[in-house]
Write a protein that holds these residues in place. Structure first.
Motif, mmCIF file in Angstrom:
data_model
loop_
_atom_site.group_PDB
_atom_site.id
_atom_site.type_symbol
_atom_site.label_atom_id
_atom_site.label_comp_id
_atom_site.label_asym_id
_atom_site.label_seq_id
_atom_site.Cartn_x
_atom_site.Cartn_y
_atom_site.Cartn_z
ATOM 1 N N VAL A 42 -41.399 -4.978 18.344
ATOM 2 C CA VAL A 42 -40.267 -4.071 18.312
ATOM 3 C C VAL A 42 -40.693 -2.619 18.512
ATOM 4 C CG1 VAL A 42 -38.885 -5.566 16.871
ATOM 5 C CG2 VAL A 42 -40.346 -3.863 15.801
ATOM 6 N N THR A 43 -41.940 -2.379 18.888
ATOM 7 C CA THR A 43 -42.373 -1.027 19.200
ATOM 8 C C THR A 43 -41.697 -0.586 20.489
ATOM 9 O OG1 THR A 43 -44.506 -1.380 18.149
ATOM 10 C CG2 THR A 43 -44.343 0.460 19.694
ATOM 11 N N LEU A 44 -41.016 0.544 20.436
ATOM 12 C CA LEU A 44 -40.283 1.016 21.607
ATOM 13 C C LEU A 44 -41.140 1.934 22.457
ATOM 14 C CD1 LEU A 44 -36.740 1.932 20.249
ATOM 15 C CD2 LEU A 44 -37.540 -0.215 21.193
ATOM 16 N N ASP A 45 -41.097 1.759 23.764
ATOM 17 C CA ASP A 45 -41.668 2.724 24.693
ATOM 18 C C ASP A 45 -40.608 3.784 24.950
ATOM 19 O OD1 ASP A 45 -44.113 1.411 25.020
ATOM 20 O OD2 ASP A 45 -43.261 0.081 26.543
ATOM 21 N N TYR A 46 -41.057 5.031 25.009
ATOM 22 C CA TYR A 46 -40.087 6.110 25.242
ATOM 23 C C TYR A 46 -39.575 6.027 26.669
ATOM 24 C CZ TYR A 46 -37.752 10.556 24.718
ATOM 25 O OH TYR A 46 -36.791 11.526 24.638
ATOM 26 N N ASP A 47 -38.252 6.009 26.822
ATOM 27 C CA ASP A 47 -37.623 5.915 28.138
ATOM 28 C C ASP A 47 -36.312 6.680 28.092
ATOM 29 O OD1 ASP A 47 -36.592 5.314 30.584
ATOM 30 O OD2 ASP A 47 -36.547 3.148 30.316
ATOM 31 N N LEU A 92 -32.560 8.739 20.343
ATOM 32 C CA LEU A 92 -31.263 8.311 19.850
ATOM 33 C C LEU A 92 -31.156 6.790 19.865
ATOM 34 C CD1 LEU A 92 -28.482 8.982 18.797
ATOM 35 C CD2 LEU A 92 -27.722 9.373 21.153
ATOM 36 N N SER A 93 -31.716 6.144 20.883
ATOM 37 C CA SER A 93 -31.717 4.683 20.942
ATOM 38 C C SER A 93 -32.460 4.097 19.742
ATOM 39 C CB SER A 93 -32.369 4.198 22.241
ATOM 40 O OG SER A 93 -31.712 4.717 23.373
ATOM 41 N N LEU A 94 -33.596 4.701 19.397
ATOM 42 C CA LEU A 94 -34.370 4.239 18.243
ATOM 43 C C LEU A 94 -33.575 4.402 16.955
ATOM 44 C CD1 LEU A 94 -37.034 3.359 16.834
ATOM 45 C CD2 LEU A 94 -37.657 5.776 16.800
ATOM 46 N N VAL A 95 -32.910 5.539 16.830
ATOM 47 C CA VAL A 95 -32.098 5.794 15.641
ATOM 48 C C VAL A 95 -30.987 4.751 15.521
ATOM 49 C CG1 VAL A 95 -30.345 7.380 14.728
ATOM 50 C CG2 VAL A 95 -32.586 8.250 15.398
ATOM 51 N N LEU A 96 -30.323 4.457 16.625
ATOM 52 C CA LEU A 96 -29.232 3.488 16.600
ATOM 53 C C LEU A 96 -29.733 2.093 16.232
ATOM 54 C CD1 LEU A 96 -27.324 4.675 19.795
ATOM 55 C CD2 LEU A 96 -26.570 4.955 17.419
ATOM 56 N N MET A 97 -30.868 1.693 16.816
ATOM 57 C CA MET A 97 -31.423 0.375 16.519
ATOM 58 C C MET A 97 -31.764 0.255 15.037
ATOM 59 S SD MET A 97 -34.944 -1.396 17.849
ATOM 60 C CE MET A 97 -35.866 -0.638 16.505
ATOM 61 N N THR A 98 -32.397 1.278 14.499
ATOM 62 C CA THR A 98 -32.794 1.255 13.094
ATOM 63 C C THR A 98 -31.577 1.274 12.170
ATOM 64 O OG1 THR A 98 -34.767 2.506 13.737
ATOM 65 C CG2 THR A 98 -34.285 2.353 11.398
ATOM 66 N N ALA A 99 -30.594 2.106 12.531
ATOM 67 C CA ALA A 99 -29.388 2.195 11.713
ATOM 68 C C ALA A 99 -28.641 0.870 11.681
ATOM 69 C CB ALA A 99 -28.474 3.290 12.259
ATOM 70 N N VAL A 101 -32.978 13.768 17.314
ATOM 71 C CA VAL A 101 -32.427 13.217 16.082
ATOM 72 C C VAL A 101 -33.422 12.235 15.484
ATOM 73 C CG1 VAL A 101 -30.008 13.468 16.732
ATOM 74 C CG2 VAL A 101 -31.230 11.388 17.353
ATOM 75 N N ASN A 102 -33.339 12.048 14.167
ATOM 76 C CA ASN A 102 -34.103 10.999 13.504
ATOM 77 C C ASN A 102 -33.242 10.383 12.405
ATOM 78 O OD1 ASN A 102 -34.317 12.740 11.257
ATOM 79 N ND2 ASN A 102 -36.336 13.455 11.857
ATOM 80 N N ILE A 103 -33.806 9.457 11.674
ATOM 81 C CA ILE A 103 -33.014 8.702 10.711
ATOM 82 C C ILE A 103 -33.796 8.511 9.414
ATOM 83 C CG2 ILE A 103 -33.808 6.496 11.670
ATOM 84 C CD1 ILE A 103 -31.048 5.334 10.952
ATOM 85 N N ASP A 126 -43.912 6.200 -3.858
ATOM 86 C CA ASP A 126 -42.597 5.946 -4.432
ATOM 87 C C ASP A 126 -41.672 5.272 -3.415
ATOM 88 O OD1 ASP A 126 -43.260 7.023 -6.843
ATOM 89 O OD2 ASP A 126 -42.336 8.965 -6.452
ATOM 90 N N PHE A 127 -41.994 5.438 -2.119
ATOM 91 C CA PHE A 127 -41.133 4.946 -1.050
ATOM 92 C C PHE A 127 -39.683 5.399 -1.279
ATOM 93 C CE2 PHE A 127 -44.360 2.754 1.021
ATOM 94 C CZ PHE A 127 -45.165 2.178 0.052
ATOM 95 N N ASN A 128 -39.618 6.692 -1.606
ATOM 96 C CA ASN A 128 -38.315 7.274 -1.884
ATOM 97 C C ASN A 128 -37.437 7.299 -0.643
ATOM 98 O OD1 ASN A 128 -36.900 8.174 -4.025
ATOM 99 N ND2 ASN A 128 -37.502 10.309 -3.825
ATOM 100 N N THR A 129 -38.056 7.583 0.493
ATOM 101 C CA THR A 129 -37.320 7.622 1.745
ATOM 102 C C THR A 129 -38.182 7.040 2.853
ATOM 103 O OG1 THR A 129 -38.153 9.823 2.278
ATOM 104 C CG2 THR A 129 -36.035 9.717 1.142
ATOM 105 N N LEU A 130 -37.531 6.531 3.843
ATOM 106 C CA LEU A 130 -38.195 6.042 5.040
ATOM 107 C C LEU A 130 -37.653 6.848 6.202
ATOM 108 C CD1 LEU A 130 -39.693 4.087 6.928
ATOM 109 C CD2 LEU A 130 -37.840 2.466 6.620
ATOM 110 N N LEU A 131 -38.485 7.691 6.782
ATOM 111 C CA LEU A 131 -38.087 8.511 7.921
ATOM 112 C C LEU A 131 -38.676 7.895 9.175
ATOM 113 C CD1 LEU A 131 -36.924 11.172 9.158
ATOM 114 C CD2 LEU A 131 -39.159 12.187 8.748
ATOM 115 N N ILE A 132 -37.853 7.626 10.164
ATOM 116 C CA ILE A 132 -38.318 7.040 11.419
ATOM 117 C C ILE A 132 -38.051 8.043 12.530
ATOM 118 C CG2 ILE A 132 -38.051 5.131 13.036
ATOM 119 C CD1 ILE A 132 -37.338 3.366 10.736
#
Length: 384
Positions: free
Chosen positions: A84-89, A108-115, A149-151, A166-172
């Motif tokens: 699931v590693t995305l190549d930038y395109d 934005l595509s990565l953000v949408l997939m993760t969301a 953008v990020n998520i 703590d894994f308080n947040t996961l930033l992708i």
């Protein structure tokens, strides 16, 4: 900057505020003037989880979550599973399912997939717009201003005493780790993110001269988020391309009524007034624009291309170098710098600039093209 996807665990985030929403007048619609879309604009499909994604969640994420929690399970599965590693395109903005299926997309595509996957796991989702240096690119004959953008998955936390484990947040994010959390950012609503997708698609379709489909995507963006200013601007450009000049002028003036120093709307208004045969008013608006922005995007680049056409290679190199200082990540500028240096006999610098063009390119096709040119240039350099 290397363009790649990465996962970053961050316990303490830079301070985030809500995105200021500037109320805009309702943009004029002209549905009757455009052909129906070739395919329905389905906003619900943007974050839809495909069967393939659901299988990944069931098999990989839930398996990992048994030993921790769902958030950590999602992180571990995405980090561990190279599938699931995305190549930038940047060639097209993809839905969540399209990005997952092709294993490629822009930020934005990565953000949408993760969301989409986070929603399926009932995890909290937060979107951010990250403020980076201004960057412009060209799609066909359109000048496009790029954003980022990020998520965040989980609870946002600005407590700098929190610990990493703590894994308080996961930033992708596509940005390298240190840049991902040091940049100033503001929160986005999901409606704004969906409007971003629809506006991106509108711009991409417009660049392909599919004006009718572009119109329906831009209006869908405004239905999703009526105050999303970039979609207002895109709609204005669509009207101008379609020959609806009075409507285009109205849209740009509406943006400027809310944001008088909006450079993009102002420059588009200038061009619209020129096409409408209003030179005096266009000159007045151009003077206002120059007070805000001394040189438009690609100013030195275009002058450099003209110098190249006149065989003034030293002058061209100087102009391209000025453009590169303004936007160091533009692949076209580095490509033309390579050509200018090649004409001047500096093969080493030409190779370096070609390498930068390849590294900053945002589509697999461009990366392959620059790679072939670089290989040929290096072979020529060895022969000499």
């Amino acid at each position: 900057m290397k363009r790649f996807c990465m996962l970053v665990i961050i316990a303490a985030l830079s301070a985030c505020a809500s995105t200021p929403t500037v109320p805009l007048a309702q943009a004029p619609r002209h549905d009757a003037g455009f052909k129906p879309p070739t395919a329905p604009v389905d906003t619900s499909a943007i974050l839809k989880v495909s069967p393939e994604m659901q299988q990944f969640l069931n098999k990989e994420v839930r398996l990992q979550a048994r030993q921790s929690d769902k958030k950590r399970g999602l992180f571990d599965a995405l980090q561990r599973d190279s599938k699931v590693t995305l190549d930038y395109d940047s060639s097209i903005t993809k839905t969540a399912a399209e990005a997952f299926a092709s294993r490629s997309g822009n930020c934005l595509s990565l953000v949408l997939m993760t969301a989409a996957m986070a929603h399926a796991l009932d995890l909290p989702v937060h979107y951010q717009q990250v403020f980076l240096d201004e960057s412009w690119s060209r799609i066909g004959n359109l000048y496009v201003s790029s954003g980022h953008v990020n998520i965040i998955i989980g609870t946002k936390n600005s407590n700098y005493s929190a610990q990493l484990d703590d894994f308080n947040t996961l930033l992708i994010d596509f940005l390298p780790g240190p840049q991902a959390y040091k940049q100033r950012s503001v929160s986005l609503s999901e409606a704004q993110v969906l409007a971003m997708f629809l506006n991106n698609r509108a711009a991409e379709l417009l660049a392909q001269n599919q004006i009718d489909d572009a119109y329906w995507h831009a209006t869908a963006a405004l239905q999703t988020e009526p105050n999303f200013q970039p979609a207002h601007n895109t709609l204005g450009v669509i009207y101008r391309r379609h020959g609806d000049l009075a409507l285009a002028e109205t849209v740009f003036r509406q943006i400027l009524a809310a944001e008088p120093k909006n450079v993009i709307a102002l420059s588009n208004l200038v061009e619209t007034l020129q096409v409408m045969g209003k030179p005096a008013e266009a000159a007045l608006q151009l003077a206002a624009l120059r007070q805000i922005q001394a040189y438009p995007p690609f100013h030195f680049f275009n002058l450099g291309q003209h110098a190249m056409a006149q065989a003034q290679y030293a002058e061209a190199r100087s102009l391209f170098e000025q453009e590169a200082k303004r936007d160091p990540y533009n692949e076209e500028t580095h490509f033309w710098l390579a050509q200018a240096n090649l004409r001047l006999g500096d093969l080493r610098e030409a190779s370096r600039q070609l390498s930068l063009a390849r590294d900053h390119s945002t589509t697999p096709g461009a990366q392959e093209l620059y790679g072939k040119k670089l290989k040929a240039l290096m072979a020529l350099s060895q022969q000499r």
